[in-house]
Scaffold this active site. Structure first.
Site, PDB file in Angstrom:
ATOM      1  N   HIS A 122       1.603   2.333  -3.460  1.00 39.17           N
ATOM      2  CA  HIS A 122       0.564   3.216  -4.008  1.00 39.17           C
ATOM      3  C   HIS A 122       0.754   4.647  -3.496  1.00 39.17           C
ATOM      4  O   HIS A 122       0.593   5.618  -4.245  1.00 39.17           O
ATOM      5  CB  HIS A 122      -0.814   2.724  -3.587  1.00 39.17           C
ATOM      6  CG  HIS A 122      -1.300   1.500  -4.294  1.00 39.17           C
ATOM      7  ND1 HIS A 122      -1.381   1.412  -5.664  1.00 39.17           N
ATOM      8  CD2 HIS A 122      -1.767   0.319  -3.810  1.00 39.17           C
ATOM      9  CE1 HIS A 122      -1.874   0.221  -5.995  1.00 39.17           C
ATOM     10  NE2 HIS A 122      -2.106  -0.451  -4.896  1.00 39.17           N
ATOM     11  N   HIS A 125       3.326   6.452  -5.381  1.00 46.55           N
ATOM     12  CA  HIS A 125       2.828   6.820  -6.711  1.00 46.55           C
ATOM     13  C   HIS A 125       2.070   8.150  -6.633  1.00 46.55           C
ATOM     14  O   HIS A 125       2.178   8.999  -7.528  1.00 46.55           O
ATOM     15  CB  HIS A 125       1.927   5.706  -7.233  1.00 46.55           C
ATOM     16  CG  HIS A 125       1.776   5.678  -8.711  1.00 46.55           C
ATOM     17  ND1 HIS A 125       0.990   4.739  -9.353  1.00 46.55           N
ATOM     18  CD2 HIS A 125       2.278   6.446  -9.693  1.00 46.55           C
ATOM     19  CE1 HIS A 125       1.041   4.947 -10.660  1.00 46.55           C
ATOM     20  NE2 HIS A 125       1.808   5.979 -10.890  1.00 46.55           N
ATOM     21  N   GLU A 179       0.823  -1.211   0.000  1.00 55.83           N
ATOM     22  CA  GLU A 179       0.000   0.000   0.000  1.00 55.83           C
ATOM     23  C   GLU A 179       0.855   1.258   0.000  1.00 55.83           C
ATOM     24  O   GLU A 179       0.474   2.275  -0.588  1.00 55.83           O
ATOM     25  CB  GLU A 179      -0.967  -0.010   1.189  1.00 55.83           C
ATOM     26  CG  GLU A 179      -2.010  -1.115   1.136  1.00 55.83           C
ATOM     27  CD  GLU A 179      -2.840  -1.107  -0.136  1.00 55.83           C
ATOM     28  OE1 GLU A 179      -3.059  -0.019  -0.711  1.00 55.83           O
ATOM     29  OE2 GLU A 179      -3.255  -2.195  -0.571  1.00 55.83           O
TER      30      GLU A 179
END
Length: 699
Positions: free
Chosen positions: A481, A484, A478
Site C-alpha cells: 500500500h 502505491h 502494508e
C-alpha cells in the site's frame, strides 16, 4: 494556507516547512486539531461558494481545478486528526471525533447537494459529450468521477429526500465513530491476564516478556497480559500448550461486542445496518451492497455473491480435510476430545512440525523486525524499483514509536517519506493499515508522505522484536500500500495513490507479498538475530513447499467474514433485526445459508467486532480482498513469466499501474500491464481450489 479565523499560533495556520510537507508533530498538540478542522470547514465552504457563484461560464480551471485546490486547511488538519485518532487515541480525541464526525458529514452534503455546483459540472460533461470540449484522459476521468460523486451523493433527489439523506449521513457517521470507540475499549478490556506462569508453557521468552510489560503498562503488579488483536484468531493460540488458556483467550476474542455492558456494539451495528439500508433505498438501490458494488470494479452485488458462492464449497471441503488431521493430533494428546476453534492454530502448528519439521517457534528467531524491514521489505523495493531508504532521526512522527524514513530514487532524487508505526499499544486500534499524511499531486506540487501501522507486541527495551510468519506477511502487505502511495504520479489530488475502488486497492499490496519467499530476498532477511546464521536451507525449502498448507482454513475464515458482511448489507431497512439478541442468530443463519458454517473455523471477524464494515470504510466491501487477489495472482504470474525480481519488471509495474492512482479506470491499468482481462485460474491454483471450483465465464 492561512485562515484569519484560526489562531495564528495554531500550527495548522501555516503550511508545513518540513521536508515533503511532513506535519510538524513537534508543534501539533491535541487542542490544535478540532479548531483547525472547524476553521477548515468554514474556509472550504467559502471557497466552494465562490466557485458556485462564479458568473463566468464553467471551465476546467474555474470549476474542476478550483474544486481540487479548495479545502486545503480542512484536508491537512483532518488527515492528521484521523491518523492520530486511529493510531494514538485519547479521551480528548474520542470526544472531538464524536463532535466533528456529524459536522463533516454535513459539510460533505453541503457541497455534493449543491445544485449550482452540479450544474457547472454537468455543463462541462455536456460539452465533452457534444465534442465541444476535449480533455486529457486524466481530466476526463476526473470529470466523470466528480459527476458520479454528485449523483451518488443524492444531488438528483428532491428537497424532502435530500433533507432525510442529510439526517441519515450525520447519524451514520456518528455511529461509525461510536462503533470504533466502543470496540477499542472492549478489546482492551477483554485482554486476558495470566497469573500462573505455568499456563504460558509454549509461549517464547520474548513473547512472555512483552506480555509482562503489557501487564505492567495496564497497572498490574504481576502477571502476563495477552492483549487481543483485531481478528478472531490470536497469535498465541498457535504456541500455548495449555488448552484451558487457549479456550479463555479464544472466548475473550469472539465475545467482544456482545458483552451486555458499555462495551457492547450490537445496538450500534444494528442501527448502522438499518440506516445504511434506508440510505441505499433512498438513492434508488435495492440495498447497501448494491450501492457499494455499483461504484467498484465489481459493479453489482450479484457478481460479488456469485464469486463468493463459487469459492465457498471447495474452501470448506479443504478445511474439513485439514480438520481431520488436526482432530487426530488432538486425540493423541486428549483422548476423546473434539476439535474446537481454540485448538486449530496449535494443532496446525503441531501437524506442520510433524510433516515439515518446522513451526513458528523455530522460525521467529530468524524473523527479527529490523532485519525483515531493511533486508526484506526495503531490499525488495530496491531490487524492483531502485529505491533507497534513509532513516531521518531529525524528523519526528506523531508518537515516540514512529520512525521516519526518506525514500530516494535510484538517482538520489527524493521521492517522499515513509513512516513506520509497528508496535501495538492501548491507544491504537487493532489491525494493520496504511494512511497518507500528504497526497502526491503535481497541481499542488506535493510529494507523498505515507504511514504503515501494524500491531506487533512491543518487547521490553533492548530486546529484539521477533515476528511470526503472519506478521512478516503483514509487513510486506502494508508496504505494498505504501508503494502505491509513494509512486503516485498524478496531477489531481483526488486521484492520488490509493484513491481507487475498495475492490482494487488491495491488489498492489497483495502483489508485494510475493517477494517474501523470493530466494534472493528471503536469504537476506531470514537470519538468526543472535548468531547471524542464515535460516537453514532445508527450512527455506520447507517454507516454499508449505505455502498451500492451511489454505482451507484461511480461505474459509475469510469467506465467512466476507459473506457475513454481504448478508448484513443485502437487507432492506425493515429486514434488519431490531433486538440485540437477534444478532448472533442472524449471523449463524447467514453462515449456514452460505455453506460456511463450520464450527472449528469461525469467521475471521464476527459481527460484533467487524470494524472493517461497521467502524471503517469496508461496509459491503470486505469481499475486496479476494476480488483484488484475482488481479494479484494473475500479476504474480506475469512477474514469473518475465523473470521475477528485476528492475525492468518493477519499472513496468510502477509505470503501468502503481503510478497512475485513480487517474483512469483501474481495470484499464490492469489491462495495460497484462494485455488482457484478469483470469481467476492463478488464484484458484494458489489457494488449492483449481480442480474443485467449477468453471465460470468470469469474475
Amino acid at each position: 494556507m492561512t485562515d484569519t479565523t484560526l489562531d495564528p499560533t495554531n500550527p495548522f495556520a501555516w503550511a508545513s516547512t518540513l521536508p515533503y510537507g511532513l506535519p510538524d508533530f513537534r508543534a501539533i498538540r491535541e487542542e490544535h486539531l478540532l479548531p483547525a478542522m472547524l476553521a477548515g470547514m468554514a474556509e472550504h465552504r467559502a471557497e466552494v461558494e465562490r466557485i458556485a457563484t462564479d458568473p463566468a461560464d464553467p471551465t476546467v480551471e474555474n470549476t474542476l481545478e478550483a474544486l481540487e485546490r479548495a479545502g486545503r486547511l480542512l484536508h491537512v488538519s483532518a488527515t492528521v486528526f484521523f491518523n492520530q485518532s486511529s493510531s494514538d487515541s485519547t479521551p480528548g480525541l474520542e470526544a472531538a471525533e464524536e463532535q466533528v464526525a456529524p459536522l463533516l458529514a454535513q459539510h460533505h452534503d453541503a457541497i455534493y447537494l449543491d445544485r449550482r455546483l452540479y450544474a457547472r459540472v454537468r455543463a462541462l460533461q455536456e460539452q465533452v459529450d457534444a465534442d465541444e470540449l476535449t480533455l486529457d484522459p486524466d481530466t476526463a476521468w476526473l470529470l466523470h468521477r466528480t459527476a458520479t460523486a454528485f449523483v451518488r451523493s443524492g444531488i438528483e433527489l428532491d428537497d424532502a429526500a435530500q433533507e432525510r439523506l442529510r439526517t441519515l449521513n450525520g447519524e451514520i457517521t456518528s455511529l461509525e465513530t461510536a462503533f470504533g470507540r466502543i470496540l477499542l475499549a472492549g478489546t482492551n478490556a477483554a485482554a486476558v491476564l495470566v497469573t500462573d506462569e505455568a499456563e504460558l508453557d509454549g509461549l517464547p521468552d520474548d513473547a512472555r516478556a512483552a506480555a509482562a510489560q503489557a501487564a505492567r503498562g495496564r497497572g498490574h503488579d504481576a502477571g502476563w497480559l495477552l492483549e487481543l488483536q483485531l481478528p478472531t484468531q490470536q497469535a498465541p493460540l498457535a504456541m500455548l500448550r495449555d488448552r484451558g488458556l487457549r479456550e479463555r483467550l479464544h472466548r475473550a476474542s469472539v465475545g467482544r461486542g456482545a458483552t451486555g455492558d458499555e462495551h457492547d456494539t450490537r445496538t450500534t451495528l444494528l442501527a448502522l445496518a438499518r440506516l445504511r439500508a434506508e440510505r441505499a433505498r433512498l438513492l434508488g438501490y435495492a440495498h447497501h451492497a448494491a450501492y457499494v458494488a455499483q461504484d467498484a470494479t465489481a459493479k453489482t452485488a450479484e457478481a460479488v455473491e456469485a464469486m463468493l458462492a463459487r469459492l465457498a464449497p471447495a474452501a470448506v471441503a479443504n478445511a474439513r480435510a485439514e480438520a481431520a488431521d488436526l482432530q487426530a493430533a488432538l486425540e493423541r494428546d486428549v483422548p476423546g476430545a473434539t476439535l474446537e476453534p481454540w485448538d486449530w492454530a496449535y494443532y496446525a502448528e503441531q501437524v506442520r512440525k510433524e510433516r515439515r519439521a518446522l513451526d513458528d517457534a523455530l522460525l521467529r528467531p530468524y524473523l527479527e523486525l529490523e532485519r525483515v524491514l531493511h533486508d526484506g521489505v526495503f531490499r525488495a523495493a530496491g531490487a524492483l524499483y531502485g529505491l533507497r531508504f534513509t532513516e531521518r532521526t531529525d524528523l519526528v512522527g506523531y508518537h515516540p514509536d514512529v520512525r521516519v524514513f526518506e525514500v530516494l530514487e535510484a538517482d538520489g532524487t527524493g521521492l517522499g517519506l515513509f513512516l513506520g508505526d509497528f508496535w501495538t499499544r492501548e491507544s491504537k486500534r487493532g489491525g494493520a493499515w496504511m494512511n497518507n499524511l500528504v497526497d502526491q499531486s503535481t497541481l499542488l506540487g506535493e510529494q507523498p508522505v505515507v504511514v504503515n501501522n501494524l500491531n506487533i507486541p512491543k518487547p521490553p527495551a533492548g530486546q529484539p522484536t521477533l515476528l511470526t510468519s503472519d506478521e512478516v506477511v503483514t509487513l510486506f502487505h502494508e508496504f505494498g500500500h505504501a508503494l502505491h502511495g509513494l509512486f503516485s504520479a498524478v496531477r489531481w489530488p483526488s486521484q492520488s495513490g490509493t484513491a481507487v475502488p475498495r475492490d482494487f486497492v488491495e491488489y498492489p499490496s497483495q502483489v508485494n507479498e510475493m517477494w517474501i519467499f523470493d530466494p534472493e530476498i528471503l536469504r537476506r532477511y531470514a537470519v538468526h538475530h543472535v548468531t547471524g546464521e542464515p535460516m537453514p536451507q532445508e527450512w527455506v525449502d520447507t517454507l516454499l513447499a508449505s505455502q498451500q498448507d492451511g489454505e482451507g482454513f484461511a480461505t474459509t475464515e475469510y469467506l465467512a467474514a466476507a459473506l457475513l458482511d454481504q448478508a448484513w448489507y443485502r437487507l432492506a431497512p425493515d429486514e434488519v433485526p431490531t433486538d440485540v439478541e437477534d444478532v448472533v442468530p442472524f449471523e449463524e443463519a447467514a453462515l449456514e445459508r452460505a455453506g460456511v458454517a463450520f464450527a472449528p473455523v469461525p469467521p475471521r471477524y464476527r459481527t460484533t467486532y467487524f470494524n472493517h464494515v461497521f467502524g471503517g470504510g469496508y461496509s459491503a466491501g470486505y469481499y475486496a480482498y479476494i476480488w483484488s487477489e484475482v488481479l494479484d495472482a494473475d500479476t504474480v504470474e506475469w512477474f514469473r513469466e518475465n523473470g521475477g525480481l528485476s528492475r525492468a519488471n518493477g519499472d513496468r509495474f510502477r509505470a503501468a499501474l502503481l503510478s497512475r492512482g485513480g487517474s483512469c479506470d483501474p481495470l484499464d491499468a490492469f489491462r495495460d500491464l497484462r494485455g488482457r482481462d484478469p483470469q481467476i485460474e492463478p488464484l484458484l491454483a494458489r489457494r488449492g481450489l483449481l480442480d474443485a471450483v467449477p468453471p465460470a465465464a468470469g469474475v
